[in-house]
Motif scaffolding. Structure first.
Motif, PDB file in Angstrom:
ATOM      1  N   MET A   1       0.850  -1.158   0.000  1.00 11.57           N
ATOM      2  CA  MET A   1       0.000   0.000   0.000  1.00 11.57           C
ATOM      3  C   MET A   1       0.900   1.226   0.000  1.00 11.57           C
ATOM      4  SD  MET A   1      -2.703   1.230   2.955  1.00 11.57           S
ATOM      5  CE  MET A   1      -3.723  -0.188   2.840  1.00 11.57           C
ATOM      6  N   SER A   2       0.608   2.176  -0.837  1.00 11.46           N
ATOM      7  CA  SER A   2       1.425   3.390  -0.898  1.00 11.46           C
ATOM      8  C   SER A   2       1.066   4.308   0.254  1.00 11.46           C
ATOM      9  CB  SER A   2       1.187   4.112  -2.221  1.00 11.46           C
ATOM     10  OG  SER A   2      -0.093   4.721  -2.219  1.00 11.46           O
ATOM     11  N   GLU A   3       1.943   5.270   0.538  1.00  9.04           N
ATOM     12  CA  GLU A   3       1.694   6.216   1.615  1.00  9.04           C
ATOM     13  C   GLU A   3       0.436   7.035   1.324  1.00  9.04           C
ATOM     14  OE1 GLU A   3       3.920  10.026   3.516  1.00  9.04           O
ATOM     15  OE2 GLU A   3       5.133   8.278   3.021  1.00  9.04           O
ATOM     16  N   GLN A   4       0.260   7.431   0.068  1.00  7.53           N
ATOM     17  CA  GLN A   4      -0.918   8.220  -0.293  1.00  7.53           C
ATOM     18  C   GLN A   4      -2.189   7.399  -0.088  1.00  7.53           C
ATOM     19  OE1 GLN A   4      -0.972   9.645  -4.323  1.00  7.53           O
ATOM     20  NE2 GLN A   4      -2.916  10.700  -4.067  1.00  7.53           N
ATOM     21  N   THR A   5      -2.185   6.129  -0.521  1.00  4.82           N
ATOM     22  CA  THR A   5      -3.352   5.265  -0.350  1.00  4.82           C
ATOM     23  C   THR A   5      -3.655   5.072   1.118  1.00  4.82           C
ATOM     24  OG1 THR A   5      -2.775   4.108  -2.376  1.00  4.82           O
ATOM     25  CG2 THR A   5      -4.352   3.024  -0.928  1.00  4.82           C
ATOM     26  N   ALA A   6      -2.612   4.885   1.947  1.00  8.08           N
ATOM     27  CA  ALA A   6      -2.801   4.695   3.385  1.00  8.08           C
ATOM     28  C   ALA A   6      -3.449   5.926   4.001  1.00  8.08           C
ATOM     29  CB  ALA A   6      -1.471   4.404   4.068  1.00  8.08           C
ATOM     30  N   GLN A   7      -3.000   7.116   3.596  1.00  7.87           N
ATOM     31  CA  GLN A   7      -3.561   8.328   4.162  1.00  7.87           C
ATOM     32  C   GLN A   7      -4.995   8.549   3.695  1.00  7.87           C
ATOM     33  OE1 GLN A   7      -0.589  11.202   3.114  1.00  7.87           O
ATOM     34  NE2 GLN A   7       0.623  10.791   4.943  1.00  7.87           N
ATOM     35  N   GLU A   8      -5.289   8.207   2.443  1.00  5.64           N
ATOM     36  CA  GLU A   8      -6.654   8.341   1.946  1.00  5.64           C
ATOM     37  C   GLU A   8      -7.576   7.377   2.671  1.00  5.64           C
ATOM     38  OE1 GLU A   8      -6.313   7.682  -2.215  1.00  5.64           O
ATOM     39  OE2 GLU A   8      -5.412   9.625  -2.613  1.00  5.64           O
ATOM     40  N   GLY A   9      -7.075   6.171   2.960  1.00  8.77           N
ATOM     41  CA  GLY A   9      -7.884   5.157   3.634  1.00  8.77           C
ATOM     42  C   GLY A   9      -8.142   5.482   5.095  1.00  8.77           C
ATOM     43  N   THR A  10      -7.386   6.388   5.666  1.00  8.93           N
ATOM     44  CA  THR A  10      -7.561   6.757   7.071  1.00  8.93           C
ATOM     45  C   THR A  10      -8.047   8.190   7.233  1.00  8.93           C
ATOM     46  OG1 THR A  10      -5.224   7.353   7.234  1.00  8.93           O
ATOM     47  CG2 THR A  10      -5.828   5.099   7.879  1.00  8.93           C
ATOM     48  N   ALA A  11      -8.590   8.763   6.171  1.00  6.18           N
ATOM     49  CA  ALA A  11      -9.085  10.140   6.241  1.00  6.18           C
ATOM     50  C   ALA A  11     -10.085  10.268   7.378  1.00  6.18           C
ATOM     51  CB  ALA A  11      -9.733  10.524   4.918  1.00  6.18           C
ATOM     52  N   GLY A  12      -9.922  11.284   8.189  1.00  3.33           N
ATOM     53  CA  GLY A  12     -10.833  11.513   9.299  1.00  3.33           C
ATOM     54  C   GLY A  12     -10.453  10.779  10.571  1.00  3.33           C
ATOM     55  N   ILE A  13      -9.516   9.861  10.483  1.00  3.47           N
ATOM     56  CA  ILE A  13      -9.081   9.131  11.675  1.00  3.47           C
ATOM     57  C   ILE A  13      -7.877   9.867  12.248  1.00  3.47           C
ATOM     58  CG2 ILE A  13      -8.174   6.963  12.583  1.00  3.47           C
ATOM     59  CD1 ILE A  13      -9.624   5.537  10.318  1.00  3.47           C
ATOM     60  N   ARG A  14      -8.040  10.374  13.436  1.00  2.00           N
ATOM     61  CA  ARG A  14      -6.970  11.137  14.073  1.00  2.00           C
ATOM     62  C   ARG A  14      -6.262  10.342  15.161  1.00  2.00           C
ATOM     63  NH1 ARG A  14     -11.432  13.756  14.304  1.00  2.00           N
ATOM     64  NH2 ARG A  14     -11.490  13.823  16.570  1.00  2.00           N
ATOM     65  N   ARG A  15      -6.972   9.373  15.767  1.00  2.00           N
ATOM     66  CA  ARG A  15      -6.415   8.704  16.929  1.00  2.00           C
ATOM     67  C   ARG A  15      -6.769   7.218  16.906  1.00  2.00           C
ATOM     68  NH1 ARG A  15      -9.062  11.484  20.425  1.00  2.00           N
ATOM     69  NH2 ARG A  15      -7.552  13.152  20.503  1.00  2.00           N
ATOM     70  N   VAL A  16      -5.729   6.371  16.923  1.00  2.00           N
ATOM     71  CA  VAL A  16      -5.911   4.928  17.019  1.00  2.00           C
ATOM     72  C   VAL A  16      -5.366   4.488  18.369  1.00  2.00           C
ATOM     73  CG1 VAL A  16      -5.270   2.659  16.088  1.00  2.00           C
ATOM     74  CG2 VAL A  16      -5.705   4.574  14.527  1.00  2.00           C
TER      75      VAL A  16
END
Length: 146
Positions: A1-16
């Motif tokens: 998974m690319s960094e861009q795809t990872a960030q798009e897939g976690t949009a709106g998630i601030r805290r895990v």
């Protein structure tokens, strides 16, 4: 998974928040960072010890060939908030909060990586010579007996 795809897939998630500081919990935190997740990552573990690998407990640690089997990770460098010795008392999914001994912990995504409780054989509780080996503390108590 690319960094861009990872960030798009976690949009709106601030805290895990990951509950469990064993192999699965630690690997979850590492994988989030490796895949480019830039939000907050916390790992909460009930034991006071640095996260460690359990299989060596019955081998190197128990035999005295190693003091522990801690993972060789720099949690600060990874940007992972490691909370050790903190027991999680419950979850309130509607509020997106965990209840811990230290107070509430908010989350956007919760990962439960708590492992399993050992299965004890009926009739073995309190029997001399019968020992449970699951944690680093168990191995340290058992080493002198063996």
């Amino acid at each position: 998974m690319s960094e861009q795809t990872a960030q798009e897939g976690t949009a709106g998630i601030r805290r895990v928040v990951v509950v469990g500081a064993g192999m699965a919990g630690v690997q979850t935190a590492v994988a989030l960072r490796e895949r480019g997740f830039a939000g907050e990552v916390s790992v909460i573990g009930a034991e006071p010890h640095q996260p460690y690998d359990r299989p060596p407990l019955s081998k190197a640690v128990l035999l005295g060939k190693a003091e522990d089997s801690a993972f060789d990770l720099d949690f600060d460098a990874l940007g992972v908030d490691l909370r050790l010795g903190c027991e999680v008392l419950g979850a309130r999914p509607a509020d997106h909060e965990l209840d811990t001994e230290a107070g509430p912990v908010p989350y956007d995504v919760l990962v439960l990586a708590t492992g399993a409780e050992p299965v004890t054989l009926p009739g073995t509780e309190g029997v001399p010579g019968v020992h449970l080996l699951r944690t680093l503390d168990d191995a340290e108590r058992l080493r002198p007996v063996l």
